[in-house]
Design a protein around this motif. Structure first.
Motif, mmCIF file in Angstrom:
data_model
loop_
_atom_site.group_PDB
_atom_site.id
_atom_site.type_symbol
_atom_site.label_atom_id
_atom_site.label_comp_id
_atom_site.label_asym_id
_atom_site.label_seq_id
_atom_site.Cartn_x
_atom_site.Cartn_y
_atom_site.Cartn_z
ATOM 1 N N MET A 1 24.307 23.683 -55.714
ATOM 2 C CA MET A 1 24.207 23.885 -54.832
ATOM 3 C C MET A 1 23.496 23.342 -54.039
ATOM 4 O O MET A 1 22.336 23.509 -53.332
ATOM 5 C CB MET A 1 25.197 25.034 -53.828
ATOM 6 N N LYS A 2 23.601 21.761 -53.636
ATOM 7 C CA LYS A 2 23.023 20.693 -52.491
ATOM 8 C C LYS A 2 23.190 21.447 -51.549
ATOM 9 O O LYS A 2 24.037 20.741 -51.038
ATOM 10 C CB LYS A 2 23.155 19.126 -53.378
ATOM 11 N N ILE A 3 22.385 21.778 -50.382
ATOM 12 C CA ILE A 3 21.887 21.749 -49.081
ATOM 13 C C ILE A 3 21.102 21.078 -48.505
ATOM 14 O O ILE A 3 20.084 20.952 -48.461
ATOM 15 C CB ILE A 3 21.941 23.401 -48.897
ATOM 16 N N SER A 4 21.488 19.888 -47.559
ATOM 17 C CA SER A 4 21.330 19.505 -46.510
ATOM 18 C C SER A 4 20.820 19.911 -45.399
ATOM 19 O O SER A 4 21.869 20.042 -44.663
ATOM 20 C CB SER A 4 21.321 18.134 -46.509
ATOM 21 N N VAL A 5 19.813 19.680 -45.160
ATOM 22 C CA VAL A 5 19.378 20.591 -43.539
ATOM 23 C C VAL A 5 18.970 19.532 -42.673
ATOM 24 O O VAL A 5 17.868 18.693 -42.465
ATOM 25 C CB VAL A 5 17.662 21.764 -43.193
ATOM 26 N N ILE A 6 19.620 19.578 -41.338
ATOM 27 C CA ILE A 6 18.940 18.485 -40.288
ATOM 28 C C ILE A 6 18.523 18.885 -38.969
ATOM 29 O O ILE A 6 19.280 19.676 -38.239
ATOM 30 C CB ILE A 6 20.472 17.055 -39.750
ATOM 31 N N LEU A 7 17.662 18.497 -39.557
ATOM 32 C CA LEU A 7 16.193 18.862 -37.694
ATOM 33 C C LEU A 7 17.222 18.164 -36.496
ATOM 34 O O LEU A 7 17.242 16.918 -36.912
ATOM 35 C CB LEU A 7 15.065 19.180 -38.234
ATOM 36 N N PRO A 8 16.616 18.772 -34.970
ATOM 37 C CA PRO A 8 16.921 17.499 -34.115
ATOM 38 C C PRO A 8 15.555 16.680 -34.063
ATOM 39 O O PRO A 8 14.963 16.927 -34.955
ATOM 40 C CB PRO A 8 16.471 19.200 -33.195
ATOM 41 N N TYR A 9 16.479 15.301 -33.782
ATOM 42 C CA TYR A 9 15.752 14.215 -34.084
ATOM 43 C C TYR A 9 13.963 15.166 -33.039
ATOM 44 O O TYR A 9 14.038 15.306 -32.211
ATOM 45 C CB TYR A 9 16.391 13.018 -32.763
ATOM 46 N N LYS A 10 13.079 14.483 -33.717
ATOM 47 C CA LYS A 10 11.302 14.570 -32.722
ATOM 48 C C LYS A 10 11.204 16.384 -32.893
ATOM 49 O O LYS A 10 10.176 15.956 -32.360
ATOM 50 C CB LYS A 10 11.065 14.187 -31.447
ATOM 51 N N GLU A 11 11.940 17.024 -34.455
ATOM 52 C CA GLU A 11 11.252 18.538 -33.923
ATOM 53 C C GLU A 11 10.405 18.879 -34.397
ATOM 54 O O GLU A 11 10.109 17.597 -36.003
ATOM 55 C CB GLU A 11 12.529 19.449 -35.039
ATOM 56 N N ASN A 12 9.889 18.852 -34.589
ATOM 57 C CA ASN A 12 7.940 18.719 -34.851
ATOM 58 C C ASN A 12 7.294 19.491 -36.388
ATOM 59 O O ASN A 12 7.247 21.082 -35.658
ATOM 60 C CB ASN A 12 6.341 19.128 -34.326
ATOM 61 N N PHE A 13 7.838 19.536 -37.101
ATOM 62 C CA PHE A 13 7.738 20.635 -38.737
ATOM 63 C C PHE A 13 6.443 20.004 -39.838
ATOM 64 O O PHE A 13 6.436 19.986 -40.781
ATOM 65 C CB PHE A 13 9.124 19.709 -39.553
ATOM 66 N N SER A 14 5.722 20.416 -38.237
ATOM 67 C CA SER A 14 4.146 20.796 -39.039
ATOM 68 C C SER A 14 3.970 22.072 -37.866
ATOM 69 O O SER A 14 3.928 22.400 -37.439
ATOM 70 C CB SER A 14 3.719 19.763 -38.709
ATOM 71 N N SER A 15 2.925 22.797 -38.017
ATOM 72 C CA SER A 15 1.964 23.701 -37.666
ATOM 73 C C SER A 15 1.512 22.862 -36.938
ATOM 74 O O SER A 15 1.376 23.224 -35.517
ATOM 75 C CB SER A 15 0.921 24.115 -38.881
ATOM 76 N N ASP A 16 0.840 21.492 -36.604
ATOM 77 C CA ASP A 16 1.174 21.281 -35.080
ATOM 78 C C ASP A 16 2.412 21.030 -34.274
ATOM 79 O O ASP A 16 2.974 20.410 -34.236
ATOM 80 C CB ASP A 16 0.368 19.741 -35.373
ATOM 81 N N TYR A 17 2.445 21.894 -32.839
ATOM 82 C CA TYR A 17 3.099 21.590 -32.091
ATOM 83 C C TYR A 17 4.203 22.175 -32.458
ATOM 84 O O TYR A 17 5.708 22.117 -32.777
ATOM 85 C CB TYR A 17 3.190 20.869 -31.867
ATOM 86 N N ALA A 18 4.919 23.294 -34.021
ATOM 87 C CA ALA A 18 5.912 23.727 -34.725
ATOM 88 C C ALA A 18 6.811 24.491 -33.609
ATOM 89 O O ALA A 18 6.676 24.683 -33.443
ATOM 90 C CB ALA A 18 5.526 24.441 -35.948
ATOM 91 N N GLY A 19 7.693 23.758 -33.706
ATOM 92 C CA GLY A 19 9.124 24.615 -32.973
ATOM 93 C C GLY A 19 9.697 25.654 -33.062
ATOM 94 O O GLY A 19 9.230 25.671 -34.624
ATOM 95 N N ALA A 20 10.624 26.399 -32.722
ATOM 96 C CA ALA A 20 11.690 27.379 -33.807
ATOM 97 C C ALA A 20 12.507 27.080 -34.749
ATOM 98 O O ALA A 20 12.397 28.217 -35.250
ATOM 99 C CB ALA A 20 11.767 28.474 -31.878
ATOM 100 N N VAL A 21 12.610 26.642 -34.570
ATOM 101 C CA VAL A 21 13.858 26.387 -35.129
ATOM 102 C C VAL A 21 13.112 25.433 -36.920
ATOM 103 O O VAL A 21 13.574 26.424 -38.302
ATOM 104 C CB VAL A 21 14.890 24.734 -35.123
#
Length: 346
Positions: A1-21
């Motif tokens: 089963m393929k699952i796609s997850v969409i983050l809020p635009y400009k959510e920082n998906f890195s260890s630099d200022y990573a958001g709660a999401v």
């Protein structure tokens, strides 16, 4: 089963200022039984040290007068048309649902903040529509759920396509003999987070109890609230793992927000590291702890009194620390299973 997850635009998906999401996804996706089939889509300025390898950064080439969010979703749509998903999980952007629904009706929407503060869920009409077209709505706290059903309470029982699934943190062993005479504040250094209340109270504490120290993690370029003391260190923004490591030796953690916190990762993390936690009774904060002190009145006098009680009464302090750890259950494993249960529902 393929699952796609969409983050809020400009959510920082890195260890630099990573958001709660981002932190929630980093920690639960790796434990999901569907982890090899999950793709996370986002757009971040911090492209080094990404939190997961299964992350796809969507490029934004914005034209004049064109919405960045619209371009962002158009880029995602290109991926979806070529390889459709069985489930699309949208985090904290109810406005995305309408467009995504046109290409895939199997949507799970996560609310990490007050629904009444976000475009696409402000009006009762918006929220009723979201209930009707989503597969499931996930709220991170009872407080967020109750905000969603404000003025449409009749739908709370009639349409049960929602669940409460909180954020999570790992549980680790704590040596309470290593706890220091240390008080910690983590968060934005502004009025909303109650940093002014903390600062005034902590200066009085440190002046009276000179064998205690305090550390502040966080920054705030828009407000200038400054406190100085020889036993107070203000360390600015630090990476997540550094703060968690310091909490292992912290005795007292303070989260004295004025604003209605949707949930509150800071108090959650402090509980998981065996701290005596003091919180304000705002939003979902009481849902983040099993044992702790909830301020009856939010001001510097009451905060000072509660901190001093824990300093003077060692038995009470160590009892709260041990109970916080013993009764902590909101682990990554626990929450990951809850999310997978939603994915399993047909």
């Amino acid at each position: 089963m393929k699952i796609s997850v969409i983050l809020p635009y400009k959510e920082n998906f890195s260890s630099d200022y990573a958001g709660a999401v981002s932190l929630l996804l980093r920690d639960t996706v790796q434990l999901s039984k569907y982890r090899s089939n999950i793709k996370i889509f986002g757009n971040t300025e911090f492209k080094r040290d990404l939190l997961k390898k299964n992350y796809i950064n969507l490029p934004i080439n914005k034209r004049f007068f064109e919405s960045k969010s619209k371009v962002y979703l158009n880029q995602f749509e290109k991926y979806e048309i070529n390889e459709p998903s069985q489930i699309i999980e949208i985090h904290n952007r109810p406005l995305y649902v309408k467009k995504i629904f046109n290409i895939n009706e199997n949507i799970v929407l996560f609310f990490h903040n007050d629904p009444l503060s976000m475009k696409g869920s402000i009006s009762p009409k918006d929220r009723i529509r979201l209930l009707s077209i989503t597969k499931k709505i996930i709220f991170i706290s009872k407080w967020v759920r109750d905000r969603f059903f404000l003025n449409i309470d009749i739908y709370k029982n009639k349409k049960l396509n929602y669940e409460i699934i909180t954020h999570s943190i790992d549980k680790t062993k704590i040596n309470f003999n290593n706890k220091k005479n240390l008080i910690v504040f983590v968060g934005r250094l502004n009025l909303s987070k109650g940093y002014d209340i903390f600062g005034k109270a902590i200066l009085k504490i440190l002046n009276k109890h000179n064998n205690w120290n305090a550390i502040v993690y966080g920054d705030e370029p828009r407000e200038n609230i400054s406190f100085k003391h020889k036993n107070l260190k203000i360390l600015g923004f630090k990476k997540h793992y550094e703060i968690l490591d310091k909490l292992k030796t912290t005795s007292i953690s303070v989260v004295c927000s004025r604003w209605e916190e949707p949930f509150g990762r800071t108090s959650l993390e402090a509980s998981s590291r065996g701290c005596s936690v003091i919180i304000s009774n705002r939003g979902g904060l009481p849902e983040t702890i099993t044992n702790g002190v909830i301020l009856k009145k939010l001001d510097e006098i009451n905060l000072y009194k509660e901190i001093e009680k824990l300093i003077i009464n060692y038995k009470k302090r160590i009892n709260l620390q041990k109970l916080s750890l013993k009764n902590f259950y909101l682990t990554h494993s626990y929450v990951s299973k809850l999310i997978d249960n939603v994915r399993d529902q047909k």
